[in-house]
Design an enzyme around this catalytic site. Structure first.
Site, PDB file in Angstrom:
ATOM      1  N   ARG A  80      -2.661  11.397   5.879  1.00 26.47           N
ATOM      2  CA  ARG A  80      -2.846  10.030   6.361  1.00 26.47           C
ATOM      3  C   ARG A  80      -2.346   9.023   5.338  1.00 26.47           C
ATOM      4  O   ARG A  80      -2.580   9.184   4.145  1.00 26.47           O
ATOM      5  CB  ARG A  80      -4.333   9.782   6.634  1.00 26.47           C
ATOM      6  CG  ARG A  80      -4.643   8.376   7.040  1.00 26.47           C
ATOM      7  CD  ARG A  80      -6.092   8.180   7.409  1.00 26.47           C
ATOM      8  NE  ARG A  80      -7.021   8.293   6.309  1.00 26.47           N
ATOM      9  CZ  ARG A  80      -7.190   7.379   5.336  1.00 26.47           C
ATOM     10  NH1 ARG A  80      -6.446   6.284   5.326  1.00 26.47           N
ATOM     11  NH2 ARG A  80      -8.090   7.562   4.395  1.00 26.47           N
ATOM     12  N   LEU A  87     -14.262   6.415  -5.090  1.00 23.16           N
ATOM     13  CA  LEU A  87     -12.922   5.938  -4.765  1.00 23.16           C
ATOM     14  C   LEU A  87     -12.541   4.701  -5.571  1.00 23.16           C
ATOM     15  O   LEU A  87     -13.314   3.741  -5.667  1.00 23.16           O
ATOM     16  CB  LEU A  87     -12.888   5.598  -3.271  1.00 23.16           C
ATOM     17  CG  LEU A  87     -11.566   5.115  -2.706  1.00 23.16           C
ATOM     18  CD1 LEU A  87     -10.526   6.207  -2.775  1.00 23.16           C
ATOM     19  CD2 LEU A  87     -11.768   4.662  -1.267  1.00 23.16           C
ATOM     20  N   PHE A  92       0.845  -1.191   0.000  1.00 28.36           N
ATOM     21  CA  PHE A  92       0.000   0.000   0.000  1.00 28.36           C
ATOM     22  C   PHE A  92       0.881   1.242   0.000  1.00 28.36           C
ATOM     23  O   PHE A  92       2.023   1.184   0.439  1.00 28.36           O
ATOM     24  CB  PHE A  92      -0.919   0.005   1.227  1.00 28.36           C
ATOM     25  CG  PHE A  92      -2.363   0.144   0.870  1.00 28.36           C
ATOM     26  CD1 PHE A  92      -3.091  -0.955   0.463  1.00 28.36           C
ATOM     27  CD2 PHE A  92      -2.991   1.381   0.917  1.00 28.36           C
ATOM     28  CE1 PHE A  92      -4.421  -0.823   0.112  1.00 28.36           C
ATOM     29  CE2 PHE A  92      -4.324   1.516   0.572  1.00 28.36           C
ATOM     30  CZ  PHE A  92      -5.042   0.415   0.161  1.00 28.36           C
ATOM     31  N   GLN A 104      -7.317  15.376   3.027  1.00 30.44           N
ATOM     32  CA  GLN A 104      -6.676  14.496   2.048  1.00 30.44           C
ATOM     33  C   GLN A 104      -7.470  14.408   0.736  1.00 30.44           C
ATOM     34  O   GLN A 104      -8.674  14.172   0.763  1.00 30.44           O
ATOM     35  CB  GLN A 104      -6.531  13.090   2.627  1.00 30.44           C
ATOM     36  CG  GLN A 104      -5.880  12.115   1.648  1.00 30.44           C
ATOM     37  CD  GLN A 104      -5.386  10.854   2.342  1.00 30.44           C
ATOM     38  OE1 GLN A 104      -6.161   9.934   2.584  1.00 30.44           O
ATOM     39  NE2 GLN A 104      -4.114  10.835   2.687  1.00 30.44           N
ATOM     40  N   HIS A 142     -11.245  13.253   0.115  1.00 29.34           N
ATOM     41  CA  HIS A 142     -11.389  11.911   0.675  1.00 29.34           C
ATOM     42  C   HIS A 142     -11.464  11.860   2.191  1.00 29.34           C
ATOM     43  O   HIS A 142     -12.329  11.193   2.743  1.00 29.34           O
ATOM     44  CB  HIS A 142     -10.212  11.067   0.194  1.00 29.34           C
ATOM     45  CG  HIS A 142     -10.280   9.625   0.575  1.00 29.34           C
ATOM     46  ND1 HIS A 142     -11.381   8.843   0.293  1.00 29.34           N
ATOM     47  CD2 HIS A 142      -9.402   8.815   1.216  1.00 29.34           C
ATOM     48  CE1 HIS A 142     -11.166   7.613   0.745  1.00 29.34           C
ATOM     49  NE2 HIS A 142      -9.993   7.579   1.319  1.00 29.34           N
ATOM     50  N   GLU A 159      -6.233   2.525  -3.546  1.00 29.58           N
ATOM     51  CA  GLU A 159      -4.791   2.430  -3.730  1.00 29.58           C
ATOM     52  C   GLU A 159      -4.358   0.980  -3.922  1.00 29.58           C
ATOM     53  O   GLU A 159      -3.279   0.714  -4.455  1.00 29.58           O
ATOM     54  CB  GLU A 159      -4.163   2.972  -2.447  1.00 29.58           C
ATOM     55  CG  GLU A 159      -2.848   3.622  -2.572  1.00 29.58           C
ATOM     56  CD  GLU A 159      -2.568   4.432  -1.305  1.00 29.58           C
ATOM     57  OE1 GLU A 159      -3.343   5.352  -0.990  1.00 29.58           O
ATOM     58  OE2 GLU A 159      -1.580   4.133  -0.638  1.00 29.58           O
ATOM     59  N   HIS A 196      -7.611  12.086  -2.371  1.00 37.10           N
ATOM     60  CA  HIS A 196      -7.156  10.762  -2.815  1.00 37.10           C
ATOM     61  C   HIS A 196      -6.844  10.840  -4.305  1.00 37.10           C
ATOM     62  O   HIS A 196      -7.622  11.399  -5.069  1.00 37.10           O
ATOM     63  CB  HIS A 196      -8.251   9.727  -2.538  1.00 37.10           C
ATOM     64  CG  HIS A 196      -7.793   8.314  -2.688  1.00 37.10           C
ATOM     65  ND1 HIS A 196      -7.478   7.754  -3.902  1.00 37.10           N
ATOM     66  CD2 HIS A 196      -7.572   7.346  -1.764  1.00 37.10           C
ATOM     67  CE1 HIS A 196      -7.089   6.503  -3.718  1.00 37.10           C
ATOM     68  NE2 HIS A 196      -7.135   6.232  -2.423  1.00 37.10           N
ATOM     69  N   ARG A 226      -0.363   9.573  -0.617  1.00 36.85           N
ATOM     70  CA  ARG A 226      -1.450  10.144  -1.407  1.00 36.85           C
ATOM     71  C   ARG A 226      -1.262  11.613  -1.741  1.00 36.85           C
ATOM     72  O   ARG A 226      -1.601  12.052  -2.835  1.00 36.85           O
ATOM     73  CB  ARG A 226      -2.766   9.957  -0.637  1.00 36.85           C
ATOM     74  CG  ARG A 226      -3.175   8.520  -0.609  1.00 36.85           C
ATOM     75  CD  ARG A 226      -4.381   8.277   0.260  1.00 36.85           C
ATOM     76  NE  ARG A 226      -4.747   6.877   0.198  1.00 36.85           N
ATOM     77  CZ  ARG A 226      -5.665   6.325   0.956  1.00 36.85           C
ATOM     78  NH1 ARG A 226      -6.324   7.047   1.849  1.00 36.85           N
ATOM     79  NH2 ARG A 226      -5.944   5.041   0.839  1.00 36.85           N
TER      80      ARG A 226
END
Lengths: 579, 235
Positions: free
Chosen positions: A393, A250, A118, A238, A351, A253, A240, A284
């Protein structure tokens, strides 16, 4: 308007991952009411896809300390390191516990919980991507939400479904109750309680292109902000990297964790230029900026050149079916594209709120820069800011956050209520909510909440998104204040009591305005670029002046004032963020 | 992508003013790539704020917006205008009491869900590590873990329309998810529950449930597997 009265030891507001995990913790320990505006399984935890990181080392060598380092570096050193250490250490127990609760993780050939790569998660302090994300296909959040709800059913947790909390009551500086609106009847319910834990999720609906549910309107932070509780680090929101073009839905990832590649109009794997070591698996904030840069410099794809491609076409079809079934189905449904044979147009999407209600590591809410605890007030999950995510994050750390701090908050609250009496609650605490509802229903104003919300979302996406300047933020602030003025003459069509979403949507919009204002004011003041907050006019990180958290407070006159508190450091000194 | 005029014909009922339901038509302009849910929002936000329906995630994972769309149970957020056409009829899902417009009372549905012990039961001490499970054992119940409790299956079932005591497909799906999980120890209890008059034997394999499921769960197959487990006493 009928008013009903209840009394409980504890109240949990919201029934996503954090609220449900807290409810499991208080079950059997104290009388708890879980008040949720949605049926629990409708919560947006269920939309989380890719996984939940924990250094189980089931697939390759790993350690929680590497996870900690990645979390701090990923958060651009605005992370409070002791809090992040707790999260990364307790991650291992949290995943094992979820498995014991029945969560159907994907498995390794030996039958252990499987793990995959990730963004931003690395081996040995940045050497290479590491397989750390425990997952269940690309529906890990769905499985967590269902599993936690199942455990609540097993424990006979007391839910007040489709009740919306609209205010909180304090007596002598401590929590004494909440006021909830029953959507089915239009009645008000006053809950007298020793403690409240807010777990209401995010507020990404202040943006137009957003991965968030329609219902993510920041009700918990919004109502607390109005009662004088500061909001921490609101400038850090954030974006994304991979939302479905225009819709913002979404695409995990995990698509890149499984080998997906971002490409521009000349088919170039452009992330090689921005993050030579980890490439498409950079954090991100960096990937979102890289995409926006490609677009701004004319290398975007499509008619308006305002997107780039996420390319999965080189992956084996059986891998796509086994590991990414849901997101590829979204692409087929909404774009009419087969991701096995054609690249997917994507763009960054709003996001996740790193900021929110300030708390300590036990979920207790903090009222100032001295760490002063507000007795009886707790928060966990996206609505809270511990701060374990800092300025950005890492992927999967939100699912981790909700189970670790949902549990810690629930446990601390259950302990707290054992040692205290039920506070007396003044008569008429529901008066303010009642007045707001009566006003909206009586108002014959010309403004419509729907139109004002769209105006807010468009403005925030234009001017407070991936790239910001003093000018863009100043302009956004003027617009938001104009919209707040216009909101005073909002009229609603539905004057009834039963399922009046016309009314509740208008109430929700007022929270979005306040939180958008706090976001802009905090962002305008921070004259540096850190994590998700990027200022074109201040493009570098400024550790000398800005290693501190923002606290935005709303005055009685509606004005916003800012104060700051230092980041809590630890073993890791800030260094340049390269991937 | 092109702008289109969509005619939404919605079955409406307001318990505070109406004696019985009535139809109302809305004409809205949307993109042909928009969702039916988007068209409903345009109607609500620009024409009539009293139009009432549940929704949240808007991409088919929360299960809030199940409704009868041109005669079939669908999630409004998963249906695209150019696929369903510009004449769209919307009604509340059937078999649950209508409260207002497209909003129904979900409590009977969730009570039936709760009745099948929808949680992992295993009294042995797992120790510190995870319980191991082979990929094959994990695959055995994968399909039924996808359920989002939207009620599209249960409220498409003709048996359920006629007999609200029947636990319905969704509850059986959620029982199946644990009955066939190698880590669970309460299959017998659940099979006993589903062997009662309100259980799986009410099913007449109409296949409506499988056709209705927005998650593509093979609902009828899951029900048949539970029936066989009861008959042949094996899981």
């Amino acid at each position: 308007m009928n008013v009903h009265h209840h009394s409980y030891d504890a109240v949990i507001v919201g029934a996503g991952g954090a609220g449900l995990r807290a409810a499991i913790e208080t079950a059997g320990k104290c009388r708890t009411a879980v008040i949720t505006k949605l049926y629990p399984t409708r919560s947006h935890t269920g939309a989380a896809q890719g996984g939940m990181c924990a250094a189980l080392a089931n697939v390759e060598e790993d350690s929680w300390e590497w996870h900690l380092f990645d979390t701090i570096k990923g958060g651009d050193y605005l992370v409070d390191q002791p809090a992040a250490e707790i999260m990364c250490r307790e991650a291992i127990d949290a995943v094992i516990e979820l498995e014991h609760f029945g969560l159907p993780f994907n498995r390794t050939p030996e039958g252990k919980i499987d793990q995959r790569r990730f963004g931003g998660h690395t081996r040995n302090h940045g050497e290479a991507p590491v397989m750390r994300a425990c997952y269940s296909a690309d529906r890990t959040g769905h499985m967590i939400l269902q599993t936690l709800f199942q455990q609540c059913v097993a424990r006979d947790v007391n839910f007040f479904n489709e009740y919306q909390v609209l205010d909180i009551a304090f007596e002598d500086g401590r929590v004494a109750g909440v006021i909830a609106y029953d959507q089915a009847t239009g009645d008000l319910h006053v809950f007298n309680t020793k403690a409240v834990l807010f777990a209401t999720g995010g507020f990404g609906k202040m943006f137009q292109v957003s991965s968030n549910a329609h219902t993510l309107t920041g009700d918990g932070p919004g109502l607390l902000y109005r009662r004088g509780i500061p909001m921490q680090d609101m400038e850090f929101f954030q974006f994304h990297p991979t939302g479905i073009y225009k819709l913002g839905i979404l695409l995990s990832e995990a698509a890149r964790g499984e080998g997906g590649i971002l490409r521009n109009d000349s088919n170039e794997r452009f992330m090689e230029r921005y993050a030579p070591t980890v490439k498409d698996l950079a954090p991100r904030d960096m990937v979102a900026r890289a995409i926006q840069t490609e677009i701004l410099e004319g290398r975007g794809i499509g008619e308006n050149k305002d997107a780039v491609y996420l390319d999965l076409t080189h992956l084996p079809p059986e891998q796509i079916d086994a590991k990414l079934p849901d997101i590829t189905e979204f692409v087929r449904t909404y774009l009419g594209i087969e991701p096995k044979t054609a690249p997917i147009p994507i763009q960054p999407t709003a996001h996740y709120a790193m900021g929110g209600i300030p708390t300590n590591i036990d979920g207790e809410c903090i009222s100032d820069d001295q760490g002063t605890v507000i007795p009886g007030l707790y928060a966990a999950g996206e609505c809270a800011c511990v701060s374990v995510h800092g300025a950005n994050r890492l992927g999967t750390n939100s699912l981790l956050d909700i189970v670790v701090f949902g549990k810690r908050g629930g446990r601390a609250m259950a302990d707290f209520v054992q040692s205290t009496d039920l506070p007396a609650l003044s008569k008429g605490v529901e008066g303010d909510v009642k007045a707001r509802i009566d006003l909206l229903k009586a108002n014959s104003g010309k403004e419509k909440a729907g139109a004002l919300r769209i105006a807010l979302q468009e403005e925030m996406t234009k001017k407070a998104f991936v790239f910001r300047t003093d000018e863009s933020l100043a302009s956004a602030l003027r617009t938001v204040r104009d919209l707040q003025t216009a909101y005073e003459s909002v009229g609603i069509d539905d004057k009834g009591n039963v399922f009046n979403y016309d009314l509740t949507e208008a109430l929700e919009l007022s929270y979005l305005f306040d939180l958008a204002e706090a976001t802009i004011v905090s962002a305008q003041a921070r004259t540096e670029s850190r994590g998700a907050h990027f200022r074109n006019d201040h493009p570098t990180r400024d550790d000398a002046n800005w290693m501190k958290h923002t606290l935005a407070r709303r005055g009685a006159d509606g004005s916003v004032s800012l104060s700051y508190k230092p980041v809590v450091g630890g073993a890791y000194e800030p260094m340049e963020r390269k991937y | 992508m092109a702008k289109v005029q969509v005619e939404l014909k919605v079955k409406r009922y307001n318990p505070e003013t109406d004696k019985k339901p009535h139809w109302q038509e809305f004409t809205v302009e949307v993109e042909d790539t928009d969702r039916v849910l988007d068209a409903l929002h345009v109607a609500k936000w620009t024409q009539d704020g009293t139009l009432t329906f549940r929704r949240s995630c808007a991409h088919g994972v929360c299960g809030s917006d199940a409704m009868v769309l041109n005669g079939a149970n669908r999630l409004a957020c998963l249906e695209i205008i150019k696929d369903v056409g510009t004449k769209i009829t919307l009604e509340p899902i059937r078999g649950l009491p209508v409260i207002k417009d497209l909003v129904v009372d979900m409590e009977p549905f969730f009570a039936q869900y709760r009745s099948v012990l929808p949680y992992l039961i295993n009294t042995s001490d797992p120790g510190y590590t995870e319980r191991y499970q082979s990929a094959e054992d994990r695959a055995r119940f994968d399909d039924t873990t996808k359920c989002i409790l939207c009620a599209a299956c249960t409220t498409s079932c003709p048996i359920y329309w006629g007999n609200s005591q029947y636990v319905g497909p969704a509850a059986i799906v959620n029982a199946h998810r644990f009955i066939f999980d190698s880590r669970d120890q309460a299959a017998e209890q659940r099979l006993d529950i589903l062997n009662q008059r309100s259980g799986v034997w009410k099913c007449r394999t109409a296949f409506n449930c499988s056709e209705a499921c927005p998650r593509g769960i093979k609902v009828t197959q899951a029900i048949e597997e539970v029936k066989r487990a009861i008959l042949y006493d094996r899981v």
